[in-house]
Write an enzyme that holds these catalytic residues in place. Structure first.
Site, short mmCIF file in Angstrom:
data_model
loop_
_atom_site.label_atom_id
_atom_site.label_comp_id
_atom_site.label_asym_id
_atom_site.label_seq_id
_atom_site.Cartn_x
_atom_site.Cartn_y
_atom_site.Cartn_z
N GLY A 172 -9.15 23.87 -9.08
CA GLY A 172 -9.87 22.74 -9.75
C GLY A 172 -10.98 22.40 -8.66
O GLY A 172 -11.04 22.84 -7.59
N CYS A 173 -12.19 21.71 -9.22
CA CYS A 173 -13.25 21.64 -8.52
C CYS A 173 -12.87 20.34 -7.53
O CYS A 173 -13.51 20.41 -6.28
CB CYS A 173 -14.42 21.06 -9.42
SG CYS A 173 -14.01 19.84 -10.63
N ASN A 174 -12.25 19.31 -7.81
CA ASN A 174 -11.73 18.30 -6.96
C ASN A 174 -10.82 19.06 -5.83
O ASN A 174 -11.08 18.70 -4.63
CB ASN A 174 -11.00 17.20 -7.69
CG ASN A 174 -11.79 16.58 -8.74
OD1 ASN A 174 -13.04 16.43 -8.49
ND2 ASN A 174 -11.27 16.04 -9.68
#
Lengths: 342, 342, 342, 342
Positions: free
Chosen positions: A148-150
């Site tokens: 995930g980017c977060n």
């Protein structure tokens, strides 16, 4: 030798970002672009900014001859991705950008995503795609699950500190500010320009965001004990960027030294001088991640801030970095493009 | 063979854009960065987005040893530029990005810029830097005068039509929408985010903008008779991009065919299918220019729209394109990077 | 005496804008809010910025008792509006904000909107709602058709000039720059923040935008002969505002004097000193329209620029202004709120 | 009875915001506008969005006859403000919007602002202007010191919780996201649109922001013991708004009930239903503050989020609210204008 590349989900932002990056890659050639909903269209129609490139037209996934493909990027929505990948040839190298193969335990997947996993066996093959920490496994993998980017941003900021035991594991606060492209090209009222552009807000409060599944899995594995962070993402009126502000307890100087040591040889992670903090504007459109450490006026507290571009280092750039490793190419190939500022 | 490059005015936006582009160039090496006001600083301080590059520190122009330089980009403010260039070695290849050498007639310069030209002799050497129309002269030049960013956009839209005589020369209206980086990094109240970001306006109304000097000079030369366009620029809350909407009288299909013919072999100019219009978002950060032609409901009228990035094709990208020609390198080297979207 | 007000289409932007304005009105009370798709919800859910107001919950239009209503605003999509209004009580005062009753000739309506008009009889009652030019008719009307927001802007800039015969009627160019809220709260890909926010483009080129129906109707009526303008709207990354840049042939000073005379007594139209031009940022959120006139370097040409807020003076503010007239209230009541800047 | 109002510092954003609000006030009349640097200009020149108002021209402060003034707003920069106010008549009612009289202890002032206080005696008269908590003192005051905009936001979120003892006082984290108008109309490179608009960053890290002086003073006074929060502000590409995300330890339900009780009768503070969080877009341009409380997955932890407009509730709106009290007028007069959305 030219590597033949397929991209599934080419009509979304991460698909387009892959094409943008691969256009500057010396040994990859895009030979198939899958996008069921826009099959038959040219990329110039779907993404006019790629008009100058010589690209194949979009086709349905069924139409692709995967026997000619060296590596396939799968940039489909989660849930769809597991179904599609389960049906692909079992020896095809795949970098998946969805959430489907990130969580090793199918029960964790079911808990955070609300549905039973449809490809549990394939999941067993998957390597978690945080390149800097799984480099060797990725180089040997058939299937890599992009993070995930977060989750990537938070891990770059915290993972070396948890591994080194230099912060209090029971009191980690992660306040994220995310740009809007992370939500994809989906038609939602809150993503309209008129709704979003002049305000900002927190969402998924109370530590309910799905990327917590990744934090829990990875931080606990690194620490050798359960670690739970308190995490609030915010949506900010910008198109690209994630800024993670982490509030931790520990010695700020030790934290900074730990960080410098951890990333000393990394081509994409820049640890700033002690006391400086990064900005999303300075990594925009690039595969770089900038990290800063600052001590608080209260001794024993520090703030760690990490910035990256959600579409590049947080997603498609990471995917290309992993694909380079899987194909035995130089890891940085196609990825050294400088950020765009202003 | 590596070409040693100097950039004067490296602390402004066009200077930084040159560095961004040259970072991806296979045979140029930046060996000197001049910026009198910030001499002594590193580029990481002045432009943190270039932090990952191995660049020389900023120095004063006096400190640069030009005997080691193959080509010098001069990204200084107008008026300063002519003084600096007049003092540089007479055999040094120079691409100037300022307004100082664009107008061939010193009286035109004095009229539009309000001061007497201080380097009239040097001006005589200068070739006007609109690559697509001065390619051979540029390849042979010692000094190339980069065009105004608005002037480039308007010329891409109109020049082939004036040359071919397919539009009414006495009734050309040019309505430009410019992004804010065109105004540079200067501290002006109207460029503050709080002032600019939620509104837009026309400025330099009544055809008083300085880039008209270039339009007058070039369009009249091409037509072989005086041509004056009516020109209004607008400032729009975006960072990069110029959109030129041109209202012309002529046959729309003939105009489109003329345009296609004129740019058929150009690597950076994309003429869209008849009836389609470009957007600045699709050329952002790139050296491409997209052009569209649409017929009006009133027969004999057409609208021509051109879009480019003011910092790239409108300035630093054009400069690098010209430098490639001057150094005998492939014209597109370092310039094929895809636009950044979203 | 309190006037009971109903608003149909309360879940859209023009509906919300009406509520915002009426909240500051001394003698109107909102007693019914219709919004079929969101019936049952509170306004705090649909528009949290109106949370502090004591408002009725949203209901379906069927549920409203119109016998208690003094005036009804109809902020529904076009086509729906004509059907709904045809079924409302025949003596109910109505201000319609849709496109449905703007064009007097049903054939014009069919031509521009692509469907047959479903309430031709009701259309006959409708008065065109450009307050400054139809004030007496509006005061006596039962049904007022609010103008298009682009149509209002263009008419404020050009109507007095056409009426006075001070410009060439055969050569009028209207270049509009529109903010995004004019497109409403609809889920379209090109209205997403990530798509729109950093670029801009022309649309409906070739004079194909529907608001041309209004320009044709009104300008021809004023001139007493057919008048066709050449019109291109552009979508700009801002939420509110329309800027109309009009290129006309005539004496600039005469044009300015004509404009000043025409609007001398108007409370909402501000004609700027000769040579100055307006900005959308200075009328944002207000019912004001600023107009500037500038002469061109070519004698006999001028540029007229008008700026207004599409949601206020271009739509809901105009609607309230008209409602005030229809109810015998002071025309400016509830409308003198100052623009919001920055 | 009409109250004659003077505004010093009328050429800045808080000055303009005061004028915008007072334009809708039923009993205040602006009779003097002081702005030394722009004396002689009209407000239409300095702030064209106020062009429609009948306002006095700007004058130097020396030119104002304060004997005719009922209340003076002082919207000058800090340090200047204390000098100017020290020289004003000793019986003039003053609302100061600067930082100069917020800190009761001159040593605290010297510590946070870096210079000795020049009007220590006047400081003794000053009442801290957080209306909701100093209402009676403000009503009786001659001089009210407006709070910092960040300080107001943080206090609305935390003060009732500290007072009620329902959170751990030693572990309060305050992550603020501020819009750019809070920095004023000053010419700084990092406030340019091209620098700011597409990125965001933390600043004043390590709890070094000056508004901490107010937090320390007020929270410690309320708690009856020293309280230090860990505070990081971030600059976000929007013009108006502050969002405070507070991470606290305590029972989330108890926190929500405490908040509801504390603000039950407040006209401008809206406590959202448990589990909901506010957005800056929903208070923009208004004097409202929205507060949300959400429980974390980890029992005993909660997130409190407060949103307000820095120029209105955080500064000029608060100032007008205080002025109303000081003049015996209804507290909400001129302040009930609804937020502007979109």
């Amino acid at each position: 030798m030219t590597q033949n590349i397929a991209i599934l989900g080419a009509s979304g932002y991460t698909g387009a970002e892959l094409i943008r990056l691969i256009a500057g890659h010396s040994s990859m050639k895009i030979t198939a672009l899958g996008a069921n909903s826009k099959a038959g269209q040219s990329m110039a129609e779907v993404f006019p900014h790629l008009r100058h490139l010589d690209l194949p037209a979009l086709v349905t996934i069924d139409e692709i001859d995967f026997s000619q493909i060296d590596l396939c990027f799968c940039a489909l929505p989660h849930k769809t991705s597991q179904e599609v990948i389960a049906a692909l040839p079992k020896d095809l190298k795949i970098v998946d950008l969805s959430a489907d193969f990130r969580l090793r335990d199918p029960q964790d997947y079911a808990k955070w995503y609300g549905n039973k996993h449809a490809a549990v066996d394939v999941q067993k093959e998957a390597v978690y795609g945080l390149t800097e920490f799984y480099r060797e496994e990725i180089a040997a993998a058939r299937l890599v699950a992009g993070t995930g980017c977060n989750a990537a941003t938070g891990q770059f900021a915290l993972r070396p500190l948890i591994a080194a035991g230099v912060i209090d594991l029971d009191d980690i606060i992660l306040d994220l500010k995310c740009a809007v492209s992370g939500a994809g090209r989906s038609l939602k009222e809150n993503l309209l320009h008129a709704e979003l552009s002049e305000g900002y807000h927190a969402y998924a409060l109370g530590s309910t965001h799905r990327h917590l599944g990744e934090f829990d899995q990875e931080f606990s594995a690194v620490a050798g004990r359960p670690v739970q962070v308190q995490f609030t993402p915010h949506l900010v009126p910008a198109n690209r960027g994630i800024l993670a502000t982490c509030y931790v307890k520990g010695d700020a100087q030790v934290i900074h030294e730990t960080m410098q040591r951890a990333y000393a040889d990394e081509p994409f992670i820049e640890v700033l001088p002690f006391g400086e903090a990064p900005s999303t504007r300075h990594i925009r459109g690039s595969n770089f991640c900038h990290i800063g450490v600052v001590g608080d006026r209260q001794t024993g507290r520090a703030t760690v801030v990490a910035a990256l571009d959600n579409l590049t280092k947080g997603s498609s750039g990471q995917a290309l970095q992993n694909a380079n490793l899987m194909l035995g190419l130089p890891e940085t190939e196609g990825l050294m493009v400088a950020p765009l500022f202003p």
